[in-house]
Motif scaffolding. Sequence first.
Motif, PDB file in Angstrom:
ATOM      1  N   VAL B  13     -55.082  83.511 -23.707  1.00 13.48           N
ATOM      2  CA  VAL B  13     -55.697  83.181 -24.997  1.00 13.48           C
ATOM      3  C   VAL B  13     -57.069  83.846 -25.052  1.00 13.48           C
ATOM      4  N   LEU B  14     -57.272  84.630 -26.089  1.00 13.17           N
ATOM      5  CA  LEU B  14     -58.525  85.365 -26.240  1.00 13.17           C
ATOM      6  C   LEU B  14     -59.708  84.403 -26.276  1.00 13.17           C
ATOM      7  N   GLN B  17     -65.995  83.921 -26.949  1.00 14.79           N
ATOM      8  CA  GLN B  17     -67.287  83.381 -26.482  1.00 14.79           C
ATOM      9  C   GLN B  17     -67.519  83.761 -25.025  1.00 14.79           C
ATOM     10  N   LYS B  40     -64.929  73.318 -21.577  1.00 13.80           N
ATOM     11  CA  LYS B  40     -65.687  72.107 -21.900  1.00 13.80           C
ATOM     12  C   LYS B  40     -65.620  71.147 -20.729  1.00 13.80           C
ATOM     13  N   LYS B  64     -53.718  63.518 -26.443  1.00 15.61           N
ATOM     14  CA  LYS B  64     -53.902  63.041 -27.818  1.00 15.61           C
ATOM     15  C   LYS B  64     -55.134  63.606 -28.494  1.00 15.61           C
ATOM     16  N   LEU B  65     -56.207  63.840 -27.727  1.00 16.83           N
ATOM     17  CA  LEU B  65     -57.457  64.229 -28.385  1.00 16.83           C
ATOM     18  C   LEU B  65     -58.277  65.286 -27.647  1.00 16.83           C
ATOM     19  N   LEU B  66     -58.496  65.072 -26.345  1.00 16.04           N
ATOM     20  CA  LEU B  66     -59.509  65.886 -25.660  1.00 16.04           C
ATOM     21  C   LEU B  66     -59.154  67.365 -25.565  1.00 16.04           C
ATOM     22  N   ALA B  67     -57.852  67.670 -25.457  1.00 14.39           N
ATOM     23  CA  ALA B  67     -57.443  69.074 -25.373  1.00 14.39           C
ATOM     24  C   ALA B  67     -56.402  69.379 -26.440  1.00 14.39           C
ATOM     25  N   ASN B  68     -56.392  70.598 -26.917  1.00 15.99           N
ATOM     26  CA  ASN B  68     -55.311  71.060 -27.788  1.00 15.99           C
ATOM     27  C   ASN B  68     -54.403  71.915 -26.914  1.00 15.99           C
ATOM     28  N   VAL B  70     -51.917  73.602 -27.296  1.00 18.87           N
ATOM     29  CA  VAL B  70     -51.418  74.904 -27.771  1.00 18.87           C
ATOM     30  C   VAL B  70     -52.196  76.034 -27.084  1.00 18.87           C
ATOM     31  N   ILE B  71     -53.485  75.808 -26.908  1.00 17.95           N
ATOM     32  CA  ILE B  71     -54.317  76.875 -26.342  1.00 17.95           C
ATOM     33  C   ILE B  71     -55.115  76.446 -25.103  1.00 17.95           C
TER      34      ILE B  71
END
Lengths: 233, 85
Positions: B13-14, B17, B40, B64-68, B70-71
Amino acid sequence: MKAAVLVFPGSNREGDVAQAIELVTGRRPAMVWHGDGDFEKTDLIVVPGGFSYGDYLRCGAMAAQSPVMAEVKRRAAQGVPVLGICNGFQIVTEAGLLPGVLMRNAHLKFVCADIHLKVETSQSLFTNRYQGGQVIRVPVAHAEGNYFADADTLKALEDRGQIAFRYCAPDGTVDGAQGKAANPNGSINNIAGIFNETKTVLGLMPHPENAVEPMFGGTDGIGLFEGMVEALS
Amino acid sequence: MKARVHVTLKNGVLDPQGKAIGHSLNRLGFPEVGDVRQGKYIELELAETDEAKAKARLEEMCRKLLANTVIENYSIEIVGEQAGQ
């Protein structure tokens, strides 16, 4: 057509989209606060642009877990159309109503400009006023619009015709150097907007609601609202 | 107990930053810096004494929240009451 526009702390385009809807329907949409777990039944739900919850953690991540979105998910499952614009697109993807994710723009800059979009299909309640392949000019304003999905998801989206809009050159060219130059954020396959499988949920980064009157510098966005009114009234 | 969660972008994943940080470090006289990936770090205070239970709950929080996912990948670390104080 009766519409509801969601409002989160940090939303800032809810007024713009409400005005665009009022322009075509003559009816002010219901403004629904993020803490409301229930709200009046409407023909359309709009998740507007802005910086909900200050874009904390990831853009759209907090809003996706708000009480109002739990209800939006329930209604979307019943087939109630949902339109997510800009931050709204980020929110509906985080909520799982659309696949993929919007990442930081590839060049890391906030992009605020008029861009060209190729309408991929007229076969949806959102795009029926446009021709498939038509080029429209509308503004974008975002720092996280770089659409990404894994290879399998992307293939499924393409195969099922779930791409709604692609960034393109003024002449409609999507591929090649010109297409690359016309991609404002690095989105994979130049994707600017996608549908869910049933085409009842649309998420897009550009702002058609800001191109509905000549004084805005263009009216190419009005077709989206007129098309929805026609389909949903 | 206290927990530490690291959220990082998946390989492939590009990470513009991370790239920008790498370029800046190169310019500042750190030519040895190659690929840079930014992530993070989240610190959580938990009202839980059972480490296995805490880990299971943290897994759920990440999904559920802290990580997505997909990426992003995530890793969970439980630290004792004393650590970090």
